[in-house]
Write an enzyme that holds these catalytic residues in place. Structure first.
Site, PDB file in Angstrom:
ATOM      1  N   ASP A   1       7.347 -10.046   9.092  1.00  0.00           N
ATOM      2  CA  ASP A   1       6.716  -8.830   9.608  1.00  0.00           C
ATOM      3  C   ASP A   1       7.196  -7.619   8.807  1.00  0.00           C
ATOM      4  OD1 ASP A   1       5.306  -7.284  11.826  1.00  0.00           O
ATOM      5  OD2 ASP A   1       7.341  -6.486  11.972  1.00  0.00           O
TER       6      ASP A   1
ATOM      7  N   LYS B   1       5.122  -5.018   6.050  1.00  0.00           N
ATOM      8  CA  LYS B   1       5.169  -3.542   6.065  1.00  0.00           C
ATOM      9  C   LYS B   1       5.603  -3.005   4.703  1.00  0.00           C
ATOM     10  CE  LYS B   1       5.961  -3.453  11.047  1.00  0.00           C
ATOM     11  NZ  LYS B   1       6.983  -3.552  12.105  1.00  0.00           N
TER      12      LYS B   1
END
Lengths: 369, 369
Positions: free
Chosen positions: A223, A227
């Site tokens: 995750d 980003k």
């Protein structure tokens, strides 16, 4: 006086529900003409695209005979429906679906703007990233995705402003996961003592609901890597994929083979205490250097290095001082010099993620008139 | 494909020069058709409004026979010239002139958008604030003024997003002056020891060029009070004027009567050591409570209280940990809960202030097409 703008919304999970609540309270809200959940789609009837779906009462709107009810629609069908609306249209994708994200170019080429917190379209293959923005230019449509990094925090807008005004971004660094922020702020607090064992802190985060249903989705660093991929690309780096750079996983190699099921999660939690010693060592090594350990991501623009993993920080640094499950993002640039521009605060949660989506929607509406 | 946008720029001081440099490097830059300094105005000749002024070479452009040279123009004259341009026009006011700011409604009513770091229009009488936004609505023009608070830091855009998406801002607090940030970070560092005498730190700031030419303009708190006025108004409070709330001045009452001249500054600096004891006491009082003293501004939205002055902060707070001459702004809101949304970084300087202006200009151009 201005032409109405038409809105399609996909997804009614945590973020989707919070978004619909914010939409219902928006002055000059666009006409909500499509609301899709996994198995059902609610539509304003064609050819009038009226009446619109009441955002405040979307749960009961399914019983309104004036609205059209269908099963799940394909991306093509949704795009065709929105493109034929009698005004500019916007798709808000509140899912985390990679399939739908892969279809953004289909929408954009037909002039439908995209607003979304879904990271998948912007952090997968570089080819999709390029295709999305080429399609937007071709269709004269807009793409806003502030909530893909740091939820509602002004992260992407700030980075885009820095780049667009000609500043030279040299380095981006920060804590990009609320879950990992909580884990390390709790496990290795600046105060030193306390903290408890690693497996206990992980269990606590899980109980508090701070983790994904399968908490290995937080611990594997993917995750955060997604980003970082988005930030690096906006800063001008051609990152090929979210796994095209070093990512330090917090899943011990010995447990990597456990199944991706609820049972796998249970086995993982049961065996995690075996690795408390390893994590304690990492913590103590930092302590001995007068520092604390944190899970961070960084983009070094000059050397084109992107990395995600554990790093030691001075106890008086902003990253060390982070509280709760807050995110922090530091932009080092030529204009800002040695002290970075810092944005900090909650980087997860339905309401603040939806806020980023709603703020983007307002900006897109302002630009479409 | 899109109609050209026409730009008038007033002011070529530190911010103005930095802005023109950024403008010169902007892709799809608007046509610079007016450049006004205190005694001289350079214009693209009417009725063609062409050729435009080359932003990169504005210093030598005055010798270009193709351009029109005039003396100082009135706001009315500038507005008439811009309003008659064959496309949408934007005025960038890079001065700190209250007179020009008082004329913003004249521009806005004629459809000329305003982009500016000039605080005066937004922090003076409430009537002017209201007139500015009413005129903008009437003229279908836009007003962007990010750099009036925190220079290029995303402060006003963040606050406007919070408000527009329906969050409830309960409190805004921060260090809003680079000068006062430097003074207190140096005088009362978190480490405790060091710091030196107050008058020495003030002299050091003056020598480093961190203060206004008359440093009493920093010490009297009015600059901070103007910024708080702007924030409070965006948060929904009807603040009548920038002195309608308590402002703690760091100018000792005994020295308040000194003349506003260079000689007055010299007398002020000569007599400031008499008050070192008072400031040391304030610092020690905080030390005894385990805290540090900082010069902050705050808006409490619920109680409608705005105040500017000295306050004690825990040593592990973000405000206490501020470095150099950085600004920090914390937004406490319903959605963000107990941990505020924080923006931090350089809040003064030509380049970063101009960056806020240029980023605003880009946004206004995007909205005007």
């Amino acid at each position: 006086m201005t032409a109405p703008i038409y809105l399609g919304v996909v997804g009614v999970g945590g973020v989707g529900t919070a978004f619909l609540n914010q939409l219902a309270r928006l002055p000059n809200a666009p006409q909500l003409i499509l609301l899709a959940r996994s198995t059902q789609t609610l539509l304003a009837p064609t050819p009038a695209y009226s009446p619109a779906i009441p955002a405040a009462d979307w749960k009961t709107a399914v019983d309104t005979p004036a609205l059209t009810k269908k099963g799940a629609l394909s991306a093509d069908e949704i795009a065709s429906y929105l493109a034929a609306a009698p005004g500019r249209a916007i798709l808000v994708d509140n899912t985390s679906d990679p399939q739908l994200a892969g279809q953004y170019p289909v929408f954009l080429r037909q002039g439908i703007s995209i607003v979304t917190p879904n990271k998948k379209g912007f952090s997968s293959d570089l080819a999709l990233w390029k295709e999305i923005f080429a399609a937007a230019a071709q269709g004269n449509a807009l793409v806003y995705h502030e909530s893909t990094v740091g939820a509602g925090l002004p992260v992407l807008s700030t980075l885009r402003d820095l780049v667009a005004t000609g500043d030279e971004v040299t380095r981006i660094e920060g804590v990009f996961s609320g879950t990992l922020s909580f884990l390390f702020n709790t496990f290795a607090p600046v105060g030193g003592a306390g903290g408890g064992k690693w497996s206990e802190v992980v269990a606590q985060a899980k109980e508090l609901g701070y983790t994904e249903p399968d908490l290995r989705d937080d611990l594997n660093g993917m995750d955060v890597a997604r980003k970082l991929t988005i930030l690096a690309r906006i800063a001008g780096l051609d990152v090929q994929a979210p796994d095209a750079f070093p990512i330090e996983s917090l899943i011990p190699a010995e447990l990597a083979g456990l199944p991706a099921s609820a049972d796998g999660v249970a086995q993982f939690m049961a065996r995690l205490p075996e690795f408390d010693g390893q994590m304690a060592e990492i913590k103590e090594r930092a302590e001995k250097a007068g520092k604390v350990v944190r899970y961070v991501g960084s983009v070094d623009v000059a050397t084109k290095e992107v990395r995600v993993g554990l790093q030691q920080f001075n106890k008086d640094s902003a990253i060390a001082g982070l509280k709760g499950s807050d995110n922090i993002i530091s932009f080092y640039t030529r204009r800002y010099g040695s002290n970075p521009l810092i944005v900090q605060g909650a980087g997860a949660g339905g309401d603040v993620t939806a806020m980023g989506v709603t703020a983007d929607l307002i900006k897109v509406m302002q630009r479409l008139h």
